[in-house]
Write a protein that holds these residues in place. Structure first.
Motif, PDB file in Angstrom:
ATOM      1  N   ARG A 127      96.013  41.784  38.460  1.00  0.00           N
ATOM      2  CA  ARG A 127      96.746  41.966  39.470  1.00  0.00           C
ATOM      3  C   ARG A 127      97.531  40.631  39.817  1.00  0.00           C
ATOM      4  N   LEU A 160     101.473  39.819  40.066  1.00  0.00           N
ATOM      5  CA  LEU A 160     102.228  39.681  40.909  1.00  0.00           C
ATOM      6  C   LEU A 160     102.594  38.082  41.446  1.00  0.00           C
ATOM      7  N   ARG A 186      94.531  47.476  43.024  1.00  0.00           N
ATOM      8  CA  ARG A 186      94.112  46.078  43.910  1.00  0.00           C
ATOM      9  C   ARG A 186      94.234  46.513  45.464  1.00  0.00           C
ATOM     10  N   ALA A 195      99.268  46.794  40.848  1.00  0.00           N
ATOM     11  CA  ALA A 195      99.277  46.468  42.548  1.00  0.00           C
ATOM     12  C   ALA A 195      98.375  47.579  43.086  1.00  0.00           C
TER      13      ALA A 195
END
Length: 186
Positions: free
Chosen positions: A94, A98, A49, A46
């Motif tokens: 990512r 996520l 990115r 996270a």
């Protein structure tokens, strides 16, 4: 570090996130518990990115900076092969975590690695190769399962991503310092 009109580092907030990425990598290197490591990994991806998002939305609030960031993004898009670390790792991994909570990493505590041992016969001196499977534990090796850098340790790929961001932020800062009205006065 390049500056714009003496204002200091122009990608300041993105570099702050990048510094936190370095801390995340240190945590990944030290962690042996797989569950905790996975949580650190999700946070690390996270963060890596977030460097780009913060670059665009926070550091890019300045119109001159925004122009240089837009040029960089267009370059990354037009040169996807040479910027594969961004598209195939930073962005994709990512999103995997996520958006789908899917990890592209070896999932077990121990990773079995096939090795070829070369042994010498004690009497004849003849060399032989013997295949062997060696379990590696203590989270020393956490390979990427497929795609970008398949088989490489995830921390090594993450380090590559941090190095890529550092180079890209530096390039943006240099381009801005060269296009700065004060650059000609220096």
């Amino acid at each position: 570090m390049p500056t714009a009109g003496g204002e200091g580092i122009v990608t300041r907030t993105a570099r702050e996130v990048l510094a936190d990425c370095e801390i995340a990598l240190e945590m990944l290197e030290a962690e042996q518990d797989l569950g905790r490591w996975r949580v650190h990994w999700a946070g690390a991806l996270a963060l890596v990115r977030a460097v780009g998002h913060v670059l665009q939305k926070v550091d890019g609030a300045d119109p001159r900076m925004r122009r240089q960031i837009d040029i960089a993004y267009r370059r990354w898009k037009s040169q996807k092969v040479s910027n594969a670390i961004f598209w195939e790792f930073i962005e994709e991994e990512r999103n995997n975590i996520l958006k789908e909570y899917r990890f592209n990493l070896h999932p077990l505590d121990h990773v079995d690695v096939a090795v070829m041992m070369t042994v010498r016969h004690p009497q004849s001196g003849e060399l032989s190769q013997i295949p062997q499977v060696v379990p590696i534990g203590e989270n020393i090796y956490r390979p990427v399962l497929d795609g970008y850098s398949e088989g490489n340790d995830a921390r090594d790929v993450y380090r590559e991503a941090l190095d890529w961001w550092n180079a890209e932020l530096t390039a943006i800062e240099l381009a801005l310092s060269k296009s700065s009205p004060t650059a000609a006065d220096s």
